[in-house]
Design a protein around this motif. Sequence first.
Motif, mmCIF file in Angstrom:
data_model
loop_
_atom_site.group_PDB
_atom_site.id
_atom_site.type_symbol
_atom_site.label_atom_id
_atom_site.label_comp_id
_atom_site.label_asym_id
_atom_site.label_seq_id
_atom_site.Cartn_x
_atom_site.Cartn_y
_atom_site.Cartn_z
ATOM 1 N N VAL A 50 -3.858 0.040 -9.323
ATOM 2 C CA VAL A 50 -3.303 0.763 -10.484
ATOM 3 C C VAL A 50 -3.864 2.183 -10.523
ATOM 4 O O VAL A 50 -3.121 3.149 -10.737
ATOM 5 C CB VAL A 50 -3.594 0.016 -11.809
ATOM 6 N N GLN A 51 -5.164 2.324 -10.288
ATOM 7 C CA GLN A 51 -5.769 3.664 -10.254
ATOM 8 C C GLN A 51 -5.157 4.504 -9.143
ATOM 9 O O GLN A 51 -4.959 5.716 -9.306
ATOM 10 C CB GLN A 51 -7.282 3.568 -10.060
ATOM 11 N N ALA A 52 -4.843 3.871 -8.019
ATOM 12 C CA ALA A 52 -4.201 4.593 -6.918
ATOM 13 C C ALA A 52 -2.823 5.092 -7.342
ATOM 14 O O ALA A 52 -2.419 6.196 -6.971
ATOM 15 C CB ALA A 52 -4.104 3.703 -5.679
ATOM 16 N N ALA A 53 -2.103 4.284 -8.115
ATOM 17 C CA ALA A 53 -0.780 4.712 -8.601
ATOM 18 C C ALA A 53 -0.916 5.956 -9.467
ATOM 19 O O ALA A 53 -0.114 6.896 -9.346
ATOM 20 C CB ALA A 53 -0.102 3.583 -9.379
ATOM 21 N N VAL A 54 -1.924 5.986 -10.327
ATOM 22 C CA VAL A 54 -2.147 7.156 -11.181
ATOM 23 C C VAL A 54 -2.365 8.394 -10.325
ATOM 24 O O VAL A 54 -1.844 9.470 -10.622
ATOM 25 C CB VAL A 54 -3.349 6.914 -12.127
ATOM 26 N N ARG A 55 -3.100 8.251 -9.230
ATOM 27 C CA ARG A 55 -3.433 9.390 -8.372
ATOM 28 C C ARG A 55 -2.327 9.775 -7.397
ATOM 29 O O ARG A 55 -2.159 10.950 -7.076
ATOM 30 C CB ARG A 55 -4.707 9.077 -7.588
ATOM 31 N N LEU A 56 -1.581 8.796 -6.896
ATOM 32 C CA LEU A 56 -0.601 9.074 -5.839
ATOM 33 C C LEU A 56 0.800 9.393 -6.355
ATOM 34 O O LEU A 56 1.556 10.091 -5.681
ATOM 35 C CB LEU A 56 -0.532 7.899 -4.864
ATOM 36 N N GLU A 57 1.178 8.844 -7.512
ATOM 37 C CA GLU A 57 2.510 9.154 -8.046
ATOM 38 C C GLU A 57 2.541 10.605 -8.483
ATOM 39 O O GLU A 57 1.538 11.116 -8.953
ATOM 40 C CB GLU A 57 2.837 8.248 -9.246
ATOM 41 N N PRO A 58 3.626 11.301 -8.378
ATOM 42 C CA PRO A 58 4.963 10.903 -7.958
ATOM 43 C C PRO A 58 5.253 11.173 -6.479
ATOM 44 O O PRO A 58 6.394 11.122 -6.058
ATOM 45 C CB PRO A 58 5.850 11.780 -8.831
ATOM 46 N N HIS A 59 4.218 11.432 -5.697
ATOM 47 C CA HIS A 59 4.447 11.719 -4.277
ATOM 48 C C HIS A 59 4.540 10.458 -3.428
ATOM 49 O O HIS A 59 4.944 10.511 -2.267
ATOM 50 C CB HIS A 59 3.361 12.653 -3.743
ATOM 51 N N PHE A 60 4.155 9.332 -4.012
ATOM 52 C CA PHE A 60 4.267 8.014 -3.393
ATOM 53 C C PHE A 60 4.868 7.063 -4.416
ATOM 54 O O PHE A 60 4.666 7.239 -5.613
ATOM 55 C CB PHE A 60 2.886 7.444 -3.024
ATOM 56 N N ARG A 61 5.558 6.037 -3.957
ATOM 57 C CA ARG A 61 5.984 4.922 -4.807
ATOM 58 C C ARG A 61 5.068 3.759 -4.467
ATOM 59 O O ARG A 61 4.954 3.373 -3.304
ATOM 60 C CB ARG A 61 7.438 4.536 -4.516
ATOM 61 N N LEU A 62 4.383 3.201 -5.461
ATOM 62 C CA LEU A 62 3.525 2.046 -5.245
ATOM 63 C C LEU A 62 4.211 0.808 -5.798
ATOM 64 O O LEU A 62 4.713 0.832 -6.934
ATOM 65 C CB LEU A 62 2.162 2.242 -5.908
ATOM 66 N N ILE A 63 4.244 -0.239 -4.980
ATOM 67 C CA ILE A 63 4.871 -1.496 -5.384
ATOM 68 C C ILE A 63 3.938 -2.654 -5.055
ATOM 69 O O ILE A 63 3.096 -2.559 -4.171
ATOM 70 C CB ILE A 63 6.253 -1.705 -4.731
ATOM 71 N N LYS A 64 4.086 -3.743 -5.828
ATOM 72 C CA LYS A 64 3.317 -4.967 -5.602
ATOM 73 C C LYS A 64 4.296 -6.099 -5.356
ATOM 74 O O LYS A 64 5.252 -6.273 -6.098
ATOM 75 C CB LYS A 64 2.470 -5.302 -6.832
ATOM 76 N N LEU A 65 4.027 -6.877 -4.318
ATOM 77 C CA LEU A 65 4.869 -8.008 -3.958
ATOM 78 C C LEU A 65 4.002 -9.258 -3.861
ATOM 79 O O LEU A 65 3.035 -9.283 -3.086
ATOM 80 C CB LEU A 65 5.559 -7.752 -2.613
ATOM 81 N N ASN A 66 4.335 -10.275 -4.664
ATOM 82 C CA ASN A 66 3.623 -11.551 -4.598
ATOM 83 C C ASN A 66 4.001 -12.228 -3.279
ATOM 84 O O ASN A 66 5.140 -12.640 -3.085
ATOM 85 C CB ASN A 66 3.997 -12.420 -5.795
ATOM 86 N N ALA A 67 3.033 -12.347 -2.390
ATOM 87 C CA ALA A 67 3.270 -12.884 -1.048
ATOM 88 C C ALA A 67 3.780 -14.325 -1.080
ATOM 89 O O ALA A 67 4.526 -14.736 -0.196
ATOM 90 C CB ALA A 67 1.989 -12.809 -0.230
ATOM 91 N N ASP A 68 3.395 -15.091 -2.099
ATOM 92 C CA ASP A 68 3.854 -16.477 -2.205
ATOM 93 C C ASP A 68 5.362 -16.567 -2.384
ATOM 94 O O ASP A 68 5.968 -17.573 -2.028
ATOM 95 C CB ASP A 68 3.175 -17.187 -3.376
#
Length: 149
Positions: A81-99
Motif C-alpha cells: 500500500v505504501q508503494a502505491a502511494v509512492r508509485l502512483e500515478p506512474h505505475f498501476r499497482l494491483i493485488k491478485l489472490n493467487a488461490d
Amino acid sequence: MTATTLTLVCPSCQSINRVPAARLAAGPRCGSCHAPLFDGHPAEVDAAGFNRHVQHDQIPVLADLWAPWCGPCRAMAPTFVQAAVRLEPHFRLIKLNADNAPEILAKFGVRSIPTLLLFRNGAPIGQTAGAMPLEQILQWAQSHAGAPA
C-alpha cells in the motif's frame, strides 16, 4: 494512442479511459463511474481484472500475487500500500489472490508467494518472489520499468 494520451483501466468499474499524460498527477477520474483512477491503494483484481489491466494500462503494472493464508504476504501488504502511494500515478499497482487464479500462476511460472510481476504494454518485464521492504520494492520497480517513482 498518441504519446500524450494514455489508456488506463478504472480499478472500480474496469472501463478503459483515455487520459492526457500531462494530467496523470491531477487526479483523473473514470469517465464512466467517476471514481478516481488512482487512490493510493493497490486495486484488488480477479484473473479477468488482472488481464485487463496488464493488456490495457499504458503505464507499468506492478502486480502482487498473494494469498490470505500466507504470513509473508500479509506482512508485506501494508508495504505494498505504501508503494502505491509512492508509485502512483506512474505505475498501476494491483493485488491478485493467487488461490483464485491458478491459471495466472501457471502462465508466469509462479512457484512461491508473495511474487511481484511487472508489466509494460502487456509484456512481463520483471518478476521476483519474497516479501520486500518498501525501498526495495520501489528500487526494483523503478530499475525494471525505467520510470520515476
